[in-house]
Design a protein around this motif. Structure first.
Motif, mmCIF file in Angstrom:
data_model
loop_
_atom_site.group_PDB
_atom_site.id
_atom_site.type_symbol
_atom_site.label_atom_id
_atom_site.label_comp_id
_atom_site.label_asym_id
_atom_site.label_seq_id
_atom_site.Cartn_x
_atom_site.Cartn_y
_atom_site.Cartn_z
ATOM 1 N N LEU A 70 -7.422 0.966 -1.166
ATOM 2 C CA LEU A 70 -8.035 1.849 -0.172
ATOM 3 C C LEU A 70 -7.045 2.924 0.267
ATOM 4 C CD1 LEU A 70 -10.394 2.528 1.745
ATOM 5 C CD2 LEU A 70 -9.422 0.879 3.369
ATOM 6 N N PHE A 71 -5.803 2.518 0.507
ATOM 7 C CA PHE A 71 -4.756 3.475 0.902
ATOM 8 C C PHE A 71 -4.608 4.578 -0.159
ATOM 9 C CE2 PHE A 71 -2.091 0.293 3.626
ATOM 10 C CZ PHE A 71 -3.040 0.404 4.632
ATOM 11 N N TYR A 72 -4.566 4.151 -1.421
ATOM 12 C CA TYR A 72 -4.339 5.120 -2.503
ATOM 13 C C TYR A 72 -5.514 6.087 -2.649
ATOM 14 C CZ TYR A 72 -3.035 6.990 -7.065
ATOM 15 O OH TYR A 72 -2.702 7.836 -8.098
ATOM 16 N N VAL A 73 -6.728 5.574 -2.510
ATOM 17 C CA VAL A 73 -7.922 6.439 -2.566
ATOM 18 C C VAL A 73 -7.874 7.458 -1.437
ATOM 19 C CG1 VAL A 73 -10.433 6.506 -2.300
ATOM 20 C CG2 VAL A 73 -9.384 4.749 -3.747
ATOM 21 N N VAL A 74 -7.484 7.022 -0.237
ATOM 22 C CA VAL A 74 -7.375 7.930 0.908
ATOM 23 C C VAL A 74 -6.307 8.992 0.651
ATOM 24 C CG1 VAL A 74 -6.720 8.099 3.353
ATOM 25 C CG2 VAL A 74 -8.226 6.252 2.596
ATOM 26 N N ILE A 75 -5.176 8.568 0.069
ATOM 27 C CA ILE A 75 -4.087 9.513 -0.248
ATOM 28 C C ILE A 75 -4.590 10.615 -1.184
ATOM 29 C CG2 ILE A 75 -1.903 9.783 -1.493
ATOM 30 C CD1 ILE A 75 -1.160 6.950 -0.488
ATOM 31 N N VAL A 76 -5.200 10.212 -2.278
ATOM 32 C CA VAL A 76 -5.637 11.182 -3.286
ATOM 33 C C VAL A 76 -6.733 12.087 -2.744
ATOM 34 C CG1 VAL A 76 -6.699 11.455 -5.563
ATOM 35 C CG2 VAL A 76 -4.961 9.688 -5.208
ATOM 36 N N LEU A 77 -7.778 11.486 -2.158
ATOM 37 C CA LEU A 77 -8.907 12.281 -1.669
ATOM 38 C C LEU A 77 -8.505 13.154 -0.478
ATOM 39 C CD1 LEU A 77 -11.898 9.758 -1.909
ATOM 40 C CD2 LEU A 77 -11.210 11.537 -3.520
ATOM 41 N N TYR A 100 3.860 11.756 -5.578
ATOM 42 C CA TYR A 100 4.839 10.788 -5.101
ATOM 43 C C TYR A 100 4.237 9.389 -5.011
ATOM 44 C CZ TYR A 100 8.672 8.989 -2.155
ATOM 45 O OH TYR A 100 9.726 8.271 -1.657
ATOM 46 N N SER A 101 3.065 9.290 -4.387
ATOM 47 C CA SER A 101 2.430 7.977 -4.251
ATOM 48 C C SER A 101 1.954 7.449 -5.599
ATOM 49 C CB SER A 101 1.246 8.066 -3.279
ATOM 50 O OG SER A 101 0.280 8.986 -3.744
ATOM 51 N N SER A 102 1.599 8.358 -6.523
ATOM 52 C CA SER A 102 1.109 7.934 -7.842
ATOM 53 C C SER A 102 2.206 7.320 -8.703
ATOM 54 C CB SER A 102 0.477 9.124 -8.575
ATOM 55 O OG SER A 102 -0.659 9.593 -7.879
ATOM 56 N N MET A 117 -0.381 9.060 3.026
ATOM 57 C CA MET A 117 -1.737 8.806 3.504
ATOM 58 C C MET A 117 -1.984 9.453 4.861
ATOM 59 S SD MET A 117 -3.650 5.166 4.204
ATOM 60 C CE MET A 117 -2.558 4.744 5.570
ATOM 61 N N LEU A 118 -0.955 9.448 5.723
ATOM 62 C CA LEU A 118 -1.122 9.978 7.080
ATOM 63 C C LEU A 118 -1.025 11.500 7.146
ATOM 64 C CD1 LEU A 118 0.886 7.437 9.282
ATOM 65 C CD2 LEU A 118 -1.578 7.575 8.953
ATOM 66 N N ASN A 119 -0.306 12.114 6.195
ATOM 67 C CA ASN A 119 -0.125 13.570 6.227
ATOM 68 C C ASN A 119 -1.433 14.346 6.367
ATOM 69 O OD1 ASN A 119 2.626 13.501 6.217
ATOM 70 N ND2 ASN A 119 2.891 14.220 4.121
#
Length: 309
Positions: A31-38, A71-73, A279-281
């Motif tokens: 969920l975190f990663y989906v939020v980061i990308v989207l 970075y997250s990827s 994710m927060l940015n």
């Protein structure tokens, strides 16, 4: 033959060994990663298609969002899939690649945040000269310098690590390949390499953090001469940036401005700057920025209108 080739793969111990907790973490971090990308893609698309978000601040913000995705990827997909397997294996070359790209994008983000602070300093402290100082050419070169600085830093970190002999244990007590856990596994004295790591990563993080803090102190002092409306707008923008700086630089300084040792808290601290901050940015920059929120609403309504037609 390179002595490092005695070890052909590493075993990552991951965030937790608890099977039930790993299942929960799989859902949570996916969920975190989906939020980061989207979330970051939404910012990039909004800035690209908005007629009003043309100032250098948004130019830098779009690049920051792109770096956050990259970075997250580097770590998140591997972390997420590892929650589903018992043995979390990564090849030696894959480990060195992960080390290189994580430091490349991480250091580029540090430089971009510093550049964004300089942009805010010029905008607030030298408003009459802002457009002549922060020209399109200057902004482009500042972004290029951030990428080049990240590349040079990452090459140093990778070259320092890849030449070490790894001939014994291959279990990395982390969820990705980083310098300190790898130094712990090297079959040689790593004191001097550890000092160079601190001098490289630690001092970059600390010096950029000090520059950022000093720049914001100057900005806050200069705001006393602004109108209340201008002061509120400037404070809102700066508050977003300061929040990002604290949650990103704090963990980085904790991790790298110290001798080459590892702590049990390292893995959770690393989660902050590799996953939580990216994710927060988008949330921080959109929730506190009316211009970005309005641009998103207009973009959404325009797409709805086109869909209806």
């Amino acid at each position: 033959m390179n002595p490092a080739w005695n070890v052909t793969e590493f075993i990552l111990l991951g965030l937790t060994q608890n099977q039930e907790l790993q299942q929960v973490c799989f859902v949570l971090f996916l969920l975190f990663y989906v939020v980061i990308v989207l979330g970051n893609l939404l910012i990039i698309v909004t800035i690209k298609h908005s007629e009003h978000l043309t100032s250098p601040m948004y130019f830098f913000l779009s690049y920051l969002s792109f770096v956050d995705i990259c970075y997250s990827s580097v770590t998140a997909p591997k972390l997420i899939t590892d929650f589903l397997v018992e043995r979390k294996i990564i090849s030696f070359s894959g480990c060195m690649a992960q080390l290189f790209w994580s430091h490349f994008f991480g250091c580029t983000e540090i430089f971009l945040l510093t550049v964004m602070a300089y942009d805010r300093y010029v905008a607030i402290c030298k408003p009459l000269h802002y457009m002549t100082i922060m020209t399109e050419c200057v902004c482009g070169w500042l972004v290029v310098a951030s990428w080049v600085g990240g590349f040079v830093h990452s090459m140093v970190q990778t070259l320092l690590t890849i030449q070490l002999p790894f001939c014994g244990p291959n279990e990395i007590d982390h969820y990705f390949c980083d310098v300190h856990p790898l130094l712990k596994l090297a079959c040689t004295d790593t004191y001097h390499v550890g000092v160079m790591v601190v001098a490289n990563t630690g001092m970059i993080s600390l010096s950029c953090f000090v520059v950022l803090i000093v720049s914001y102190i100057i900005i806050l002092v200069s705001l006393r001469t602004h109108s209340s409306k201008g002061r509120r707008k400037a404070l809102s923008t700066c508050a977003s940036h300061i929040t990002v700086v604290i949650i990103f630089f704090g963990p980085c300084i904790f991790m790298y401005l110290r001798p080459s040792t590892t702590f049990s808290e390292d893995k959770m601290v690393a989660v902050f700057y590799t996953i939580i901050t990216p994710m927060l940015n988008p949330l921080i920059y959109t929730l506190r920025n009316e211009e970005v929120k309005n641009a998103m609403r207009k973009l959404g309504s325009r797409n709805v209108t086109l869909g209806v037609k």
